[in-house]
Design a protein around this motif. Structure first.
Motif, PDB file in Angstrom:
ATOM      1  N   GLY A 175       0.786  -1.225   0.000  1.00 26.57           N
ATOM      2  CA  GLY A 175       0.000   0.000   0.000  1.00 26.57           C
ATOM      3  C   GLY A 175       0.816   1.272   0.000  1.00 26.57           C
ATOM      4  N   ALA A 176       2.098   1.221  -0.333  1.00 25.88           N
ATOM      5  CA  ALA A 176       2.931   2.426  -0.323  1.00 25.88           C
ATOM      6  C   ALA A 176       2.430   3.477  -1.301  1.00 25.88           C
ATOM      7  N   CYS A 177       1.862   3.042  -2.412  1.00 24.63           N
ATOM      8  CA  CYS A 177       1.389   4.000  -3.413  1.00 24.63           C
ATOM      9  C   CYS A 177      -0.011   4.528  -3.097  1.00 24.63           C
ATOM     10  N   LEU A 178      -0.865   3.677  -2.605  1.00 23.06           N
ATOM     11  CA  LEU A 178      -2.255   4.063  -2.384  1.00 23.06           C
ATOM     12  C   LEU A 178      -2.570   4.452  -0.948  1.00 23.06           C
ATOM     13  N   GLY A 179      -1.693   4.105  -0.012  1.00 19.77           N
ATOM     14  CA  GLY A 179      -1.904   4.471   1.380  1.00 19.77           C
ATOM     15  C   GLY A 179      -3.191   3.894   1.942  1.00 19.77           C
TER      16      GLY A 179
END
Length: 159
Positions: A72-76
């Motif tokens: 989830g690093a990109c979408l948080g």
């Protein structure tokens, strides 16, 4: 040949836009891959250990950024919470005006391979490279302090 047509103009402005690039310190980014089981938890623990080592050395950075790619690093928070993922990539980057601090950071990642959470891989690229940060600053400057000049060379086109 160039043909210009349909051009409409407007009065010139009092200011011109200037694009300024300048040295803004140093950066480096390192990565490690953690495998199942509990890959996300291992990556978080490795990040805690690395930050602890940097603090114990008294190193100061303008910024430390951690991303756990695959969790989830990109979408948080938009993404659903990660399950027991097969692998994730821990990516840690630092930025500082002190090149020596950034250089030392690059030497603190490798020890996590043997002294950090188990099932780590992905260090094949070796120690991260220290890179210069070039920052960009758009600004306006009064037109009357700029000496402008335009030169047009007109050449005949080859037949």
């Amino acid at each position: 040949r160039v043909r210009v047509h349909g051009v409409k103009g407007a009065p010139k402005t009092d200011q011109l836009k200037v694009s300024i690039a300048y040295h803004a310190g140093w950066k480096a980014t390192g990565t490690l891959v953690y495998a199942w089981p509990d890959a996300v938890e291992k990556a978080h623990r490795a990040d805690e250990l690395l930050r602890g080592r940097l603090d114990a050395l008294g190193l100061e950075f303008d910024e430390i950024r951690t991303e756990i790619i695959g969790a989830g690093a990109c979408l948080g928070r938009v993404a659903s919470p990660p399950q027991d993922l097969p692998e994730v990539e821990l990516r840690v980057g630092v930025r500082s005006s002190d090149r020596e601090a950034v250089e030392r950071f690059t030497r603190e990642i490798a020890p996590l391979i043997l002294a950090g959470p188990p099932s780590v891989t992905g260090f094949a690229g070796g120690r991260p490279r220290v890179q210069e940060v070039m920052a960009y600053w758009p600004a306006l400057i009064d037109r009357d302090v700029v000496e402008s000049n335009l030169r047009v060379d007109v050449r005949e086109a080859a037949p």
